[in-house]
Design an enzyme around this catalytic site. Sequence first.
Site, PDB file in Angstrom:
ATOM      1  N   ASP A  37     -55.244  44.568  79.224  1.00 19.14           N
ATOM      2  CA  ASP A  37     -54.235  43.814  78.482  1.00 19.14           C
ATOM      3  C   ASP A  37     -54.916  43.190  77.283  1.00 19.14           C
ATOM      4  O   ASP A  37     -56.106  42.863  77.325  1.00 19.14           O
ATOM      5  CB  ASP A  37     -53.649  42.715  79.384  1.00 19.14           C
ATOM      6  CG  ASP A  37     -52.263  42.278  78.934  1.00 19.14           C
ATOM      7  OD1 ASP A  37     -51.308  42.460  79.710  1.00 19.14           O
ATOM      8  OD2 ASP A  37     -52.138  41.753  77.801  1.00 19.14           O
ATOM      9  N   THR A  97     -35.815  42.794  73.928  1.00 16.69           N
ATOM     10  CA  THR A  97     -34.735  43.126  73.002  1.00 16.69           C
ATOM     11  C   THR A  97     -35.226  42.849  71.580  1.00 16.69           C
ATOM     12  O   THR A  97     -35.881  41.833  71.323  1.00 16.69           O
ATOM     13  CB  THR A  97     -33.496  42.265  73.326  1.00 16.69           C
ATOM     14  OG1 THR A  97     -33.174  42.471  74.707  1.00 16.69           O
ATOM     15  CG2 THR A  97     -32.307  42.655  72.469  1.00 16.69           C
ATOM     16  N   LEU A 233     -26.492  47.039  89.461  1.00 19.49           N
ATOM     17  CA  LEU A 233     -26.816  45.820  90.227  1.00 19.49           C
ATOM     18  C   LEU A 233     -26.189  44.598  89.558  1.00 19.49           C
ATOM     19  O   LEU A 233     -25.561  43.753  90.212  1.00 19.49           O
ATOM     20  CB  LEU A 233     -28.341  45.643  90.326  1.00 19.49           C
ATOM     21  CG  LEU A 233     -29.064  46.634  91.234  1.00 19.49           C
ATOM     22  CD1 LEU A 233     -30.571  46.573  91.022  1.00 19.49           C
ATOM     23  CD2 LEU A 233     -28.727  46.367  92.704  1.00 19.49           C
ATOM     24  N   CYS A 282     -34.997  41.460  83.095  1.00 25.50           N
ATOM     25  CA  CYS A 282     -34.536  42.855  83.015  1.00 25.50           C
ATOM     26  C   CYS A 282     -33.046  43.052  82.747  1.00 25.50           C
ATOM     27  O   CYS A 282     -32.681  43.812  81.855  1.00 25.50           O
ATOM     28  CB  CYS A 282     -34.917  43.581  84.290  1.00 25.50           C
ATOM     29  SG  CYS A 282     -36.692  43.731  84.478  1.00 25.50           S
ATOM     30  N   LYS A 285     -31.520  42.431  79.117  1.00 25.82           N
ATOM     31  CA  LYS A 285     -32.177  43.320  78.149  1.00 25.82           C
ATOM     32  C   LYS A 285     -31.797  44.784  78.398  1.00 25.82           C
ATOM     33  O   LYS A 285     -31.503  45.523  77.467  1.00 25.82           O
ATOM     34  CB  LYS A 285     -33.685  43.084  78.267  1.00 25.82           C
ATOM     35  CG  LYS A 285     -34.575  44.255  78.037  1.00 25.82           C
ATOM     36  CD  LYS A 285     -36.018  43.867  78.190  1.00 25.82           C
ATOM     37  CE  LYS A 285     -36.677  44.335  79.470  1.00 25.82           C
ATOM     38  NZ  LYS A 285     -36.740  45.767  79.653  1.00 25.82           N
TER      39      LYS A 285
HETATM   40  P1  NAD Z   1     -44.852  41.333  80.914  1.00 23.87           P
HETATM   41  O1  NAD Z   1     -44.487  40.728  79.623  1.00 23.87           O
HETATM   42  O2  NAD Z   1     -45.038  40.455  82.119  1.00 23.87           O
HETATM   43  O3  NAD Z   1     -46.208  42.176  80.766  1.00 23.87           O
HETATM   44  C1  NAD Z   1     -46.447  43.070  79.725  1.00 23.87           C
HETATM   45  C2  NAD Z   1     -47.912  42.936  79.327  1.00 23.87           C
HETATM   46  O4  NAD Z   1     -48.221  43.963  78.379  1.00 23.87           O
HETATM   47  C3  NAD Z   1     -48.254  41.618  78.631  1.00 23.87           C
HETATM   48  O5  NAD Z   1     -49.263  40.938  79.361  1.00 23.87           O
HETATM   49  C4  NAD Z   1     -48.725  42.033  77.229  1.00 23.87           C
HETATM   50  O6  NAD Z   1     -49.789  41.230  76.729  1.00 23.87           O
HETATM   51  C5  NAD Z   1     -49.194  43.451  77.486  1.00 23.87           C
HETATM   52  N1  NAD Z   1     -49.251  44.280  76.272  1.00 23.87           N
HETATM   53  C6  NAD Z   1     -48.289  44.467  75.337  1.00 23.87           C
HETATM   54  N2  NAD Z   1     -48.714  45.336  74.404  1.00 23.87           N
HETATM   55  C7  NAD Z   1     -49.976  45.714  74.747  1.00 23.87           C
HETATM   56  C8  NAD Z   1     -50.938  46.593  74.193  1.00 23.87           C
HETATM   57  N3  NAD Z   1     -50.686  47.294  73.080  1.00 23.87           N
HETATM   58  N4  NAD Z   1     -52.134  46.719  74.801  1.00 23.87           N
HETATM   59  C9  NAD Z   1     -52.400  46.028  75.942  1.00 23.87           C
HETATM   60  N5  NAD Z   1     -51.536  45.191  76.523  1.00 23.87           N
HETATM   61  C10 NAD Z   1     -50.322  45.034  75.942  1.00 23.87           C
HETATM   62  O7  NAD Z   1     -43.743  42.430  81.230  1.00 23.87           O
HETATM   63  P2  NAD Z   1     -43.290  42.973  82.663  1.00 23.87           P
HETATM   64  O8  NAD Z   1     -42.309  42.040  83.278  1.00 23.87           O
HETATM   65  O9  NAD Z   1     -44.499  43.372  83.420  1.00 23.87           O
HETATM   66  O10 NAD Z   1     -42.468  44.267  82.236  1.00 23.87           O
HETATM   67  C11 NAD Z   1     -43.116  45.419  81.737  1.00 23.87           C
HETATM   68  C12 NAD Z   1     -42.099  46.535  81.680  1.00 23.87           C
HETATM   69  O11 NAD Z   1     -41.624  46.843  83.000  1.00 23.87           O
HETATM   70  C13 NAD Z   1     -40.851  46.232  80.857  1.00 23.87           C
HETATM   71  O12 NAD Z   1     -40.424  47.397  80.218  1.00 23.87           O
HETATM   72  C14 NAD Z   1     -39.834  45.813  81.916  1.00 23.87           C
HETATM   73  O13 NAD Z   1     -38.516  46.052  81.500  1.00 23.87           O
HETATM   74  C15 NAD Z   1     -40.192  46.720  83.070  1.00 23.87           C
HETATM   75  N6  NAD Z   1     -39.848  46.206  84.389  1.00 23.87           N
HETATM   76  C16 NAD Z   1     -40.004  44.891  84.698  1.00 23.87           C
HETATM   77  C17 NAD Z   1     -39.708  44.434  85.976  1.00 23.87           C
HETATM   78  C18 NAD Z   1     -39.879  42.987  86.354  1.00 23.87           C
HETATM   79  O14 NAD Z   1     -39.440  42.613  87.440  1.00 23.87           O
HETATM   80  N7  NAD Z   1     -40.475  42.139  85.557  1.00 23.87           N
HETATM   81  C19 NAD Z   1     -39.266  45.326  86.954  1.00 23.87           C
HETATM   82  C20 NAD Z   1     -39.142  46.671  86.613  1.00 23.87           C
HETATM   83  C21 NAD Z   1     -39.435  47.101  85.332  1.00 23.87           C
HETATM   84  C1  UDX Z   2     -34.130  43.393  88.975  1.00 28.08           C
HETATM   85  C2  UDX Z   2     -33.806  44.596  89.873  1.00 28.08           C
HETATM   86  O1  UDX Z   2     -33.326  44.132  91.126  1.00 28.08           O
HETATM   87  C3  UDX Z   2     -35.050  45.466  90.075  1.00 28.08           C
HETATM   88  O2  UDX Z   2     -34.724  46.619  90.819  1.00 28.08           O
HETATM   89  C4  UDX Z   2     -35.589  45.866  88.712  1.00 28.08           C
HETATM   90  O3  UDX Z   2     -36.768  46.632  88.868  1.00 28.08           O
HETATM   91  C5  UDX Z   2     -35.880  44.643  87.860  1.00 28.08           C
HETATM   92  O4  UDX Z   2     -34.678  43.841  87.745  1.00 28.08           O
HETATM   93  P1  UDX Z   2     -35.315  41.065  89.361  1.00 28.08           P
HETATM   94  O5  UDX Z   2     -34.780  40.737  88.016  1.00 28.08           O
HETATM   95  O6  UDX Z   2     -36.740  40.806  89.660  1.00 28.08           O
HETATM   96  O7  UDX Z   2     -35.067  42.610  89.692  1.00 28.08           O
HETATM   97  O8  UDX Z   2     -34.494  40.236  90.455  1.00 28.08           O
HETATM   98  P2  UDX Z   2     -33.112  40.452  91.215  1.00 28.08           P
HETATM   99  O9  UDX Z   2     -33.357  40.196  92.647  1.00 28.08           O
HETATM  100  O10 UDX Z   2     -32.467  41.703  90.870  1.00 28.08           O
HETATM  101  O11 UDX Z   2     -32.242  39.246  90.667  1.00 28.08           O
HETATM  102  C6  UDX Z   2     -31.792  39.184  89.324  1.00 28.08           C
HETATM  103  C7  UDX Z   2     -30.867  38.001  89.153  1.00 28.08           C
HETATM  104  O12 UDX Z   2     -29.657  38.205  89.869  1.00 28.08           O
HETATM  105  C8  UDX Z   2     -31.430  36.682  89.673  1.00 28.08           C
HETATM  106  O13 UDX Z   2     -31.105  35.654  88.774  1.00 28.08           O
HETATM  107  C9  UDX Z   2     -30.734  36.483  91.002  1.00 28.08           C
HETATM  108  O14 UDX Z   2     -30.627  35.131  91.373  1.00 28.08           O
HETATM  109  C10 UDX Z   2     -29.382  37.087  90.696  1.00 28.08           C
HETATM  110  N1  UDX Z   2     -28.705  37.568  91.918  1.00 28.08           N
HETATM  111  C11 UDX Z   2     -29.240  38.570  92.649  1.00 28.08           C
HETATM  112  C12 UDX Z   2     -27.486  36.995  92.281  1.00 28.08           C
HETATM  113  O15 UDX Z   2     -26.988  36.088  91.617  1.00 28.08           O
HETATM  114  N2  UDX Z   2     -26.858  37.490  93.393  1.00 28.08           N
HETATM  115  C13 UDX Z   2     -27.362  38.484  94.155  1.00 28.08           C
HETATM  116  O16 UDX Z   2     -26.735  38.865  95.156  1.00 28.08           O
HETATM  117  C14 UDX Z   2     -28.600  39.045  93.775  1.00 28.08           C
END
Ligand code: NAD
Ligand code: UDX
Length: 472
Positions: A37, A97, A233, A282, A285
């Site tokens: 990172d 976004t 979802l 997520c 966005k």
């Molecule tokens: P995050 O912001 O927590 O982590 C992303 C990391 O990437 C940051 O630490 C940033 O510094 C690093 N980064 C950015 N550009 C870089 C580069 N050029 N070189 C090295 N490091 C770099 O984001 P996240 O929540 O881990 O999400 C990552 C992706 O996964 C997104 O597309 C998101 O939509 C997807 N996703 C997130 C979740 C979730 O629950 N958070 C679940 C499923 C999918």
């Molecule tokens: C979501 C998806 O569930 C996951 O599969 C994807 O990879 C990333 O986005 P996350 O955002 O981590 O995961 O949490 P999630 O449990 O989905 O909850 C999202 C939001 O919905 C929270 O604010 C939660 O409180 C709300 N929620 C969830 C409700 O209000 N009611 C529900 O029954 C479930």
Amino acid sequence: MSNKIKNICCIGAGYVGGPTMSVFADKCPEITINVVDLNSKRIEEWNEKDLTKLPIYEPGLTKIISRCRDRNLFFSTDIERNLEKADMIFISVNTPTKKSGIGAGKASDLSYVEASTRQIAKHAKTNTIIVEKSTLPVRTADTIKKILFNVDACNDNSEIKKNFDILSNPEFLSEGNAIKDLESPDRVLIGGENEEAINELKNIYLNWVDYKKIITTNLWSAELSKLASNAFLAQRISSINSLSALCEASGADIKEVQIAIGSDSRIGNKFINPGPGFGGSCFKKDILNLVYLCEFYNLREVALYWQNILDLNQWQKNRLTKIVVEKLFGNISEKKIAILGFAFKSKTNDTRESSAIDICKNLLQEGANLSIYDPKVKDIQIENELNLKQNINLETHNKANWNFSKSIQICVEGADAILILTEWEEFEYLDWNMISKKMRKPSWIFDTRCTNNIDLAKKYGLNIWKLGNGKS
Ligand code: NAD
Ligand code: UDX
């Protein structure tokens, strides 16, 4: 099980990259995994000896880190060197976004993906498999290909053009449940064009995932399925939340309706908990991104359909603020409101897009003094989310204000109302006797999470308003 892959590099040590690679390392001790990172503070935190200081709170994560870190799992800022060594590279960077320019407010900002891809083109060796882990708009793999195969940096001093295979392997983990989701996923989705590359990634997962759960598709289906899953979802939450308002108006009870609907096996009882609106990094966005894609392909009705899910979510947050104001005699100026929970859901310290942000901002605009308690969220995070320093107006006592409380006891002291915004388990066991003595009367509890045991509060003379309950 894995064949050729001995070294993995994951770009992005965030909520997805960190936990995902930890589980990979745990399940595949023969593979060396480097998570890189450019945020050096984040990497330092991942390398913290004191495991309570890891940058992410996820149940079960510390145990895995203590088993794997410095064995076959490494966190580093040395992106170039680790890209050079990798047989497989995961792109797990943020895709927020877009804030400005074409598609601002809807389309994904792919600048981090592009920067990572350029780094890969320059430093990775030929035949490396590139895996999209980030959530991306449909056909992003095309863009990645164009960059990988056209960047001048392909080979500084060689005539040979590098070759890369691109796979889409979206992540479905949900925060707070990430380790369980990663260890026993409902499905693993791998989209790609080259069967050999698909099999390399499949073989890694086969170390712990049943082959029946591994779905292979073309690249575009995999990319779209991730956006579509999140949209489905979120749609369930907006549906139940819309009905929560109807319950309040009609005298029905959303919890009873929820059970009745969820008992139909075709609908199912998961993911229909009413609440203050969905948050997290997520859903909003990804649906905005879906709306943008539909508009791009001139599918106006489809775009509007999904946009409604987001509009309903915003409406739910705004209407909750109005209810608090109305119940407190139409005026909350300088009244103290205790906010219980700031994380977007329980079991995480993540506050991104938490409903608490908009609701607190709305209450502050009405002049309230907020005292905020959350067992896992730090005050600096709240400060950043609200874009307001705490205690800033303490001396004047005449303007909206917020402060961070280290305990529930301090949080509720002198409060006119308590607003439960996150479903932390500890809020099911509040000491209503103690709380009733500390609050100013008449005291109100606003429960936006249908908390178990909340009715006990009535015994101590507290007024209760419950989301979706037409009788409260
Ligand atoms: P995050 O912001 O927590 O982590 C992303 C990391 O990437 C940051 O630490 C940033 O510094 C690093 N980064 C950015 N550009 C870089 C580069 N050029 N070189 C090295 N490091 C770099 O984001 P996240 O929540 O881990 O999400 C990552 C992706 O996964 C997104 O597309 C998101 O939509 C997807 N996703 C997130 C979740 C979730 O629950 N958070 C679940 C499923 C999918
Ligand atoms: C979501 C998806 O569930 C996951 O599969 C994807 O990879 C990333 O986005 P996350 O955002 O981590 O995961 O949490 P999630 O449990 O989905 O909850 C999202 C939001 O919905 C929270 O604010 C939660 O409180 C709300 N929620 C969830 C409700 O209000 N009611 C529900 O029954 C479930």
